[in-house]
Design a protein around this motif. Structure first.
Motif, PDB file in Angstrom:
ATOM      1  N   ASP A  76      -1.427 -14.106  12.002  1.00  0.00           N
ATOM      2  CA  ASP A  76      -2.773 -13.846  11.187  1.00  0.00           C
ATOM      3  C   ASP A  76      -3.271 -15.152  11.011  1.00  0.00           C
ATOM      4  O   ASP A  76      -2.610 -16.009  10.095  1.00  0.00           O
ATOM      5  CB  ASP A  76      -2.284 -12.913  10.145  1.00  0.00           C
ATOM      6  CG  ASP A  76      -3.681 -12.545   9.176  1.00  0.00           C
ATOM      7  OD1 ASP A  76      -4.635 -13.202   9.625  1.00  0.00           O
ATOM      8  OD2 ASP A  76      -3.547 -11.766   8.447  1.00  0.00           O
ATOM      9  N   ARG A 123      -9.051 -12.289  13.616  1.00  0.00           N
ATOM     10  CA  ARG A 123      -8.220 -13.180  13.246  1.00  0.00           C
ATOM     11  C   ARG A 123      -6.788 -13.134  13.848  1.00  0.00           C
ATOM     12  O   ARG A 123      -5.846 -13.981  13.620  1.00  0.00           O
ATOM     13  CB  ARG A 123      -8.112 -13.287  11.738  1.00  0.00           C
ATOM     14  CG  ARG A 123      -7.473 -11.944  11.039  1.00  0.00           C
ATOM     15  CD  ARG A 123      -7.538 -12.166   9.728  1.00  0.00           C
ATOM     16  NE  ARG A 123      -6.734 -11.305   8.895  1.00  0.00           N
ATOM     17  CZ  ARG A 123      -7.034 -10.228   8.368  1.00  0.00           C
ATOM     18  NH1 ARG A 123      -8.409  -9.781   8.568  1.00  0.00           N
ATOM     19  NH2 ARG A 123      -6.141  -9.394   7.694  1.00  0.00           N
ATOM     20  N   GLN A 155      -5.458 -16.007   8.639  1.00  0.00           N
ATOM     21  CA  GLN A 155      -5.497 -16.161   7.053  1.00  0.00           C
ATOM     22  C   GLN A 155      -4.321 -16.468   6.448  1.00  0.00           C
ATOM     23  O   GLN A 155      -4.206 -16.844   5.642  1.00  0.00           O
ATOM     24  CB  GLN A 155      -5.945 -14.933   6.737  1.00  0.00           C
ATOM     25  CG  GLN A 155      -7.350 -14.684   7.207  1.00  0.00           C
ATOM     26  CD  GLN A 155      -7.991 -13.490   6.439  1.00  0.00           C
ATOM     27  OE1 GLN A 155      -7.416 -12.452   5.680  1.00  0.00           O
ATOM     28  NE2 GLN A 155      -9.170 -12.952   6.757  1.00  0.00           N
ATOM     29  N   GLU A 156      -2.935 -16.165   7.321  1.00  0.00           N
ATOM     30  CA  GLU A 156      -1.786 -16.538   6.665  1.00  0.00           C
ATOM     31  C   GLU A 156      -1.067 -17.744   7.296  1.00  0.00           C
ATOM     32  O   GLU A 156      -0.170 -18.355   6.722  1.00  0.00           O
ATOM     33  CB  GLU A 156      -0.866 -15.352   7.032  1.00  0.00           C
ATOM     34  CG  GLU A 156      -1.210 -14.075   6.530  1.00  0.00           C
ATOM     35  CD  GLU A 156      -1.177 -13.929   4.939  1.00  0.00           C
ATOM     36  OE1 GLU A 156      -0.342 -14.613   4.201  1.00  0.00           O
ATOM     37  OE2 GLU A 156      -2.042 -12.912   4.344  1.00  0.00           O
TER      38      GLU A 156
END
Length: 569
Positions: free
Chosen positions: A102, A3, A104-105
């Protein structure tokens, strides 16, 4: 681990994205050892500049500096051993600055607004602006197109716009003509600010990038807003005079021969090597070998256009291969070198063509004579040798009268983008001819790519420019897609292999060049071998290429003989 990615913000790699996969990962220039390596084109980066190791307990990568001549910095501070790379971390290695992302962020990031297509004439109101983002889009009258324009002048899917780096590429998707600044685009073209686009015969657009919109008094449309229609003027009716609004194709120019163009490019290369200003050099070279073009070329260059853009206005004189080589040389600063390569290639092509013409010069008349005589003999009805000879002469004259307009029509068809594109595809599928043409396209690509990489251009940019040097629509598009894969971080070998233009031997040289850091030199050697192989293959394919015209000539001879026989009854 998959990721995380690095987004280059400064340096030669600015704009590129590098995905982090594996553990450990080496950061450096091409040639660094390691199973997982992220390679940058920025020359100030060391061969092995840093090492990333995965920290499962922290759920992120750990950074370790490996360059003592140019130590890395993290968020502006000297990189400490064991620094953790979390979302948003900035890493500086030499002049290169990358940011850790990232997935996910990250919030969903819409593609950036790149500019507008302004409607000049067509369905709707003149002045309507359609915003463009950096995503592929289609244009046509089908409701399923991204830019739907209900005009009978358009095909259901008439054209598409794709993006390479920050440059839009207009690609034809139908048999109907597309013109940019009055010139047909048989294989697609990059759009430049204020370019005029004519789709079919009834839709005219103008490309306005953000750089042009920023100079206008009014602001560009918001990214999420539907474009507003300015105080609109209804588009003129179909019978109105549109000569001042829609760019029309320029009058056809008298095409220069291959030998004239070869001499022109060779003389121009010599003048540029001696340091002459390009405008004066082009005018002098054209005056010596293509006098009819000397004045127009001089004026076009004086208006601030580049050489490739200037020559593109004379598409009846210069081939896509020649225009691609000139454009690549201009961008890389290797114009004189690539012009010399182009001249040598054209001279070799001219010699091969002369040999083929000499062969056809006696075989075609002999074929027509034999077929006409055979048909007259089978039909009968000519009393005595004198009658037979007279009928044979009339048959040959009729054959010539039929063949001449047919040949001229075929020559005009070759200038149509839809015809050239379909001819490319058809020839590429023929067993012997297709393999010969693929060898030629691969040789031209490598000949251009080697010097471009040697000049310091990034691999993806060099591949994109060299893709335009094949002279084939089909192969150019395949190589442009390969350049896009290289830009996304794929190895050069893995990106070029699916194109089918390079043999296993050449691909092995590419792999060695990537591993040892001498790719330009290996490409030069491989292109020389491919050039010899392509010449041999084209010579072998010539009989098959000549079979179609020979059969057509035989049919015309038989038809002419039949007409003479009927007239004598």
């Amino acid at each position: 681990m998959g990721r995380f990615k690095l987004v280059a913000q400064e340096g030669l790699d600015a704009g590129r994205v590098f995905y982090l996969r594996g553990d450990p990962i080496t950061l450096g220039r091409p040639g660094a050892d390691g199973d997982s390596t992220v390679e940058f084109d920025e020359p100030s980066v060391s061969r092995v500049h840093a090492l990333l190791k995965w920290r499962a307990d922290q759920d992120c990568y750990e950074f370790s500096n490996r360059s003592f001549t140019s130590p890395a910095r993290i968020n502006g501070e000297p990189a400490s051993s064991g620094a953790l790379l979390v979302h948003g971390t900035l890493i500086q290695m030499g002049a290169l600055v990358v940011q850790v992302r990232d997935s996910q962020e990250e919030l969903p990031d819409p593609e950036p607004f790149m500019g507008c297509l302004e409607l000049l004439h067509g369905p709707g109101f003149a002045g309507t602006r359609y915003p463009l983002r950096r995503v592929a889009m289609t244009i046509g009258r089908s409701p399923e197109c991204d830019l739907h324009m209900a005009s009978p002048a358009l095909s259901p899917v008439h054209a598409s716009i794709e993006w390479y780096e920050k440059l839009p590429v207009l690609l034809p998707k139908s048999n109907r003509e597309i013109y940019v600044n009055g010139q047909p685009i048989p294989r697609g073209t990059f759009l430049r600010p204020n370019d005029f686009i004519l789709l079919g015969t009834g839709v005219a657009l103008r490309w306005l990038p953000v750089s042009v919109l920023a100079k206008e008094e009014r602001p560009a449309p918001a990214q999420e807003a539907i474009p507003e229609v300015e105080p609109a003027t209804p588009a003129p009716e179909g019978g109105a005079d549109l000569s001042t609004e829609i760019p029309r194709p320029e009058p056809e120019q008298e095409a220069a021969t291959t030998s004239q163009r070869a001499a022109f490019f060779a003389d121009l290369a010599g003048r540029l090597e001696r340091g002459e200003p390009i405008r004066r050099a082009v005018e002098a070279s054209a005056q010596a070998f293509m006098p009819a073009l000397a004045g127009p070329l001089h004026e076009a260059l004086g208006s601030g256009q580049g050489l490739a853009e200037t020559l593109a206005r004379f598409s009846d004189c210069f081939t896509p291969y020649e225009l691609g080589m000139v454009a690549a040389g201009e961008e890389a600063g290797l114009l004189d070198e690539l012009l010399r390569t182009l001249s040598d290639s054209l001279e070799a092509e001219h010699r091969a063509r002369r040999r083929r013409i000499r062969t056809a010069g006696w075989t075609c008349p002999l074929l027509a004579l034999v077929v006409a005589a055979l048909c007259l003999a089978l039909l009968g009805g000519q009393p005595g040798p004198a009658g037979f000879g007279s009928a044979l002469g009339l048959s040959l004259t009729g054959t010539a009268l039929l063949a001449l307009p047919l040949g001229m029509s075929l020559k005009r068809l070759q200038r149509r983008h839809w015809f050239s594109r379909r001819a490319d595809r058809l020839l590429d599928r023929l067993p012997l001819i297709g393999s010969a043409l693929r060898l030629q396209a691969g040789e031209r690509f490598l000949k251009a790519l080697g010097p471009l990489l040697r000049s310091g251009l990034p691999a993806h940019r060099g591949a994109l420019l060299a893709a335009g040097c094949t002279g084939s629509t089909t192969h150019t598009m395949a190589l442009m897609h390969a350049a896009g894969r290289i830009e996304k971080g794929e190895p050069v070998l893995d990106s070029l292999a699916p194109t089918g233009l390079l043999s296993a031997e050449v691909l092995a040289e590419v792999k060695k060049g990537e591993e040892h850091g001498d790719l330009p030199e290996r490409l030069a050697a491989a292109s020389a071998r491919l050039e010899e192989a392509s010449r041999t293959a084209l010579a072998r394919a010539f009989p098959l290429l000549a079979l179609g015209p020979a059969l057509l000539l035989a049919c015309l001879s038989a038809l002419s003989a039949a007409l003479v026989w009927l007239a004598s009854r």
